[in-house]
Design a protein around this motif. Structure first.
Motif, PDB file in Angstrom:
ATOM      1  N   THR A  10       0.986  -1.283   0.166  1.00  0.00           N
ATOM      2  CA  THR A  10       0.047  -0.126  -0.097  1.00  0.00           C
ATOM      3  C   THR A  10       0.952   1.057  -0.027  1.00  0.00           C
ATOM      4  O   THR A  10       1.889   1.165   0.724  1.00  0.00           O
ATOM      5  CB  THR A  10      -0.861  -0.113   1.080  1.00  0.00           C
ATOM      6  OG1 THR A  10      -1.538   1.336   1.242  1.00  0.00           O
ATOM      7  CG2 THR A  10      -0.238  -0.135   2.459  1.00  0.00           C
ATOM      8  N   ARG A  12      -0.326   3.793   1.158  1.00  0.00           N
ATOM      9  CA  ARG A  12      -0.785   4.725   2.383  1.00  0.00           C
ATOM     10  C   ARG A  12      -0.670   3.847   3.489  1.00  0.00           C
ATOM     11  O   ARG A  12      -1.464   3.927   4.350  1.00  0.00           O
ATOM     12  CB  ARG A  12      -2.159   5.064   1.948  1.00  0.00           C
ATOM     13  CG  ARG A  12      -2.311   5.531   0.671  1.00  0.00           C
ATOM     14  CD  ARG A  12      -4.129   6.008   0.505  1.00  0.00           C
ATOM     15  NE  ARG A  12      -4.015   6.480  -0.709  1.00  0.00           N
ATOM     16  CZ  ARG A  12      -5.364   6.377  -1.476  1.00  0.00           C
ATOM     17  NH1 ARG A  12      -6.098   5.479  -1.091  1.00  0.00           N
ATOM     18  NH2 ARG A  12      -5.410   6.718  -2.771  1.00  0.00           N
ATOM     19  N   ALA A  13       0.429   3.243   3.689  1.00  0.00           N
ATOM     20  CA  ALA A  13       0.768   2.391   4.871  1.00  0.00           C
ATOM     21  C   ALA A  13       0.477   3.231   6.292  1.00  0.00           C
ATOM     22  O   ALA A  13      -0.056   2.950   7.016  1.00  0.00           O
ATOM     23  CB  ALA A  13       2.133   1.958   4.821  1.00  0.00           C
ATOM     24  N   ARG A  15      -0.969   6.053   6.983  1.00  0.00           N
ATOM     25  CA  ARG A  15      -2.448   6.577   7.082  1.00  0.00           C
ATOM     26  C   ARG A  15      -3.287   5.499   7.496  1.00  0.00           C
ATOM     27  O   ARG A  15      -3.938   5.524   8.463  1.00  0.00           O
ATOM     28  CB  ARG A  15      -2.835   7.186   5.528  1.00  0.00           C
ATOM     29  CG  ARG A  15      -4.338   7.665   5.732  1.00  0.00           C
ATOM     30  CD  ARG A  15      -4.922   7.959   4.457  1.00  0.00           C
ATOM     31  NE  ARG A  15      -5.173   6.609   3.938  1.00  0.00           N
ATOM     32  CZ  ARG A  15      -6.388   6.463   3.126  1.00  0.00           C
ATOM     33  NH1 ARG A  15      -6.885   7.568   2.639  1.00  0.00           N
ATOM     34  NH2 ARG A  15      -6.800   5.373   2.661  1.00  0.00           N
ATOM     35  N   ASN A  16      -3.261   4.358   6.712  1.00  0.00           N
ATOM     36  CA  ASN A  16      -4.133   3.260   7.253  1.00  0.00           C
ATOM     37  C   ASN A  16      -3.438   2.650   8.529  1.00  0.00           C
ATOM     38  O   ASN A  16      -4.496   2.481   9.478  1.00  0.00           O
ATOM     39  CB  ASN A  16      -3.687   2.027   6.161  1.00  0.00           C
ATOM     40  CG  ASN A  16      -4.370   2.204   4.985  1.00  0.00           C
ATOM     41  OD1 ASN A  16      -5.219   3.117   4.627  1.00  0.00           O
ATOM     42  ND2 ASN A  16      -3.878   1.844   3.691  1.00  0.00           N
ATOM     43  N   ARG A  19      -5.176   5.201  11.133  1.00  0.00           N
ATOM     44  CA  ARG A  19      -6.410   4.951  11.217  1.00  0.00           C
ATOM     45  C   ARG A  19      -6.888   3.742  12.144  1.00  0.00           C
ATOM     46  O   ARG A  19      -7.639   4.057  13.049  1.00  0.00           O
ATOM     47  CB  ARG A  19      -7.295   4.871   9.892  1.00  0.00           C
ATOM     48  CG  ARG A  19      -7.303   6.179   9.251  1.00  0.00           C
ATOM     49  CD  ARG A  19      -7.818   6.111   7.709  1.00  0.00           C
ATOM     50  NE  ARG A  19      -8.296   7.189   6.987  1.00  0.00           N
ATOM     51  CZ  ARG A  19      -8.652   7.248   6.103  1.00  0.00           C
ATOM     52  NH1 ARG A  19      -9.159   6.299   5.399  1.00  0.00           N
ATOM     53  NH2 ARG A  19      -9.077   8.481   5.579  1.00  0.00           N
ATOM     54  N   LEU A  78      -8.788  -2.861   8.671  1.00  0.00           N
ATOM     55  CA  LEU A  78      -7.815  -2.503   7.790  1.00  0.00           C
ATOM     56  C   LEU A  78      -8.368  -2.326   6.232  1.00  0.00           C
ATOM     57  O   LEU A  78      -8.463  -1.321   5.944  1.00  0.00           O
ATOM     58  CB  LEU A  78      -6.522  -3.369   7.669  1.00  0.00           C
ATOM     59  CG  LEU A  78      -5.415  -2.871   6.696  1.00  0.00           C
ATOM     60  CD1 LEU A  78      -4.959  -1.732   7.371  1.00  0.00           C
ATOM     61  CD2 LEU A  78      -4.357  -3.912   6.663  1.00  0.00           C
ATOM     62  N   GLN A  79      -9.412  -3.047   6.017  1.00  0.00           N
ATOM     63  CA  GLN A  79      -9.933  -3.071   4.880  1.00  0.00           C
ATOM     64  C   GLN A  79     -11.192  -1.888   4.867  1.00  0.00           C
ATOM     65  O   GLN A  79     -11.518  -1.178   3.877  1.00  0.00           O
ATOM     66  CB  GLN A  79     -10.590  -4.349   4.423  1.00  0.00           C
ATOM     67  CG  GLN A  79      -9.509  -5.184   3.905  1.00  0.00           C
ATOM     68  CD  GLN A  79      -9.914  -6.671   3.580  1.00  0.00           C
ATOM     69  OE1 GLN A  79     -11.183  -7.169   4.053  1.00  0.00           O
ATOM     70  NE2 GLN A  79      -9.491  -7.607   2.887  1.00  0.00           N
ATOM     71  N   SER A  82      -9.337   1.469   4.941  1.00  0.00           N
ATOM     72  CA  SER A  82      -8.512   1.979   3.710  1.00  0.00           C
ATOM     73  C   SER A  82      -9.155   2.773   2.585  1.00  0.00           C
ATOM     74  O   SER A  82      -8.538   2.957   1.713  1.00  0.00           O
ATOM     75  CB  SER A  82      -7.881   0.649   3.140  1.00  0.00           C
ATOM     76  OG  SER A  82      -8.848  -0.188   2.737  1.00  0.00           O
ATOM     77  N   GLU A  85      -9.079   1.874  -1.523  1.00  0.00           N
ATOM     78  CA  GLU A  85      -7.835   1.015  -1.764  1.00  0.00           C
ATOM     79  C   GLU A  85      -8.185  -0.494  -1.300  1.00  0.00           C
ATOM     80  O   GLU A  85      -8.780  -0.574  -0.171  1.00  0.00           O
ATOM     81  CB  GLU A  85      -6.729   1.342  -0.828  1.00  0.00           C
ATOM     82  CG  GLU A  85      -5.570   0.906  -1.241  1.00  0.00           C
ATOM     83  CD  GLU A  85      -4.464   1.642  -0.315  1.00  0.00           C
ATOM     84  OE1 GLU A  85      -3.069   1.221  -0.608  1.00  0.00           O
ATOM     85  OE2 GLU A  85      -4.587   2.087   0.416  1.00  0.00           O
ATOM     86  N   LEU A  87      -7.119  -3.626  -0.241  1.00  0.00           N
ATOM     87  CA  LEU A  87      -5.861  -4.201   0.510  1.00  0.00           C
ATOM     88  C   LEU A  87      -5.746  -5.623   0.496  1.00  0.00           C
ATOM     89  O   LEU A  87      -6.944  -6.298   0.654  1.00  0.00           O
ATOM     90  CB  LEU A  87      -5.644  -3.379   1.913  1.00  0.00           C
ATOM     91  CG  LEU A  87      -5.316  -2.202   2.007  1.00  0.00           C
ATOM     92  CD1 LEU A  87      -5.203  -1.707   3.258  1.00  0.00           C
ATOM     93  CD2 LEU A  87      -4.227  -1.522   1.036  1.00  0.00           C
TER      94      LEU A  87
END
Length: 104
Positions: A10, A12-13, A15-16, A19, A78-79, A82, A85, A87
């Motif tokens: 990703t 955006r590691a 950011r994820n 969150r 995580l999903q 995200s 995205e 993932l």
């Protein structure tokens, strides 16, 4: 304790990861900065490291129910967080290799 890990591609590691940590802060003991995170749940713990193009996840839990729960909770949240995205989280047994060994 069972140990398992995932390398999640990703861009955006950070950011994820952030969150997830902010959400889980009310469910467990959470410590994080821009690159590293540690989340301690009642049923297991999880270390994360955000790199430029991937999120590294390293978890420990008691075998069976606790392990299944931790795997599910991390992937599900995580999903959800995200956004657009899509993932892919593919768990592997064992500890995450040291950082120099995880680089392609």
């Amino acid at each position: 304790m069972s140990q398992f890990h995932a390398v999640v591609p990703t861009p955006r590691a950070a950011r994820n990861m952030t969150r997830l940590c902010k959400h889980f802060a009310h469910k467990g003991d959470v410590r994080f900065d821009d690159v590293h995170a540690q989340i301690d749940f009642a049923f297991g713990n999880c270390l994360m490291r955000a790199e430029a193009d991937r999120l590294l996840i390293d978890c420990q839990a008691e075998p069976d129910d606790a392990e299944k729960r931790l795997r599910f909770v991390i992937v599900d949240h995580l999903q959800r967080f995200s956004g657009e995205e899509a993932l892919q989280v593919n768990w592997q047994d064992g500890a995450l290799p040291p950082s120099d060994e995880t680089l392609p």
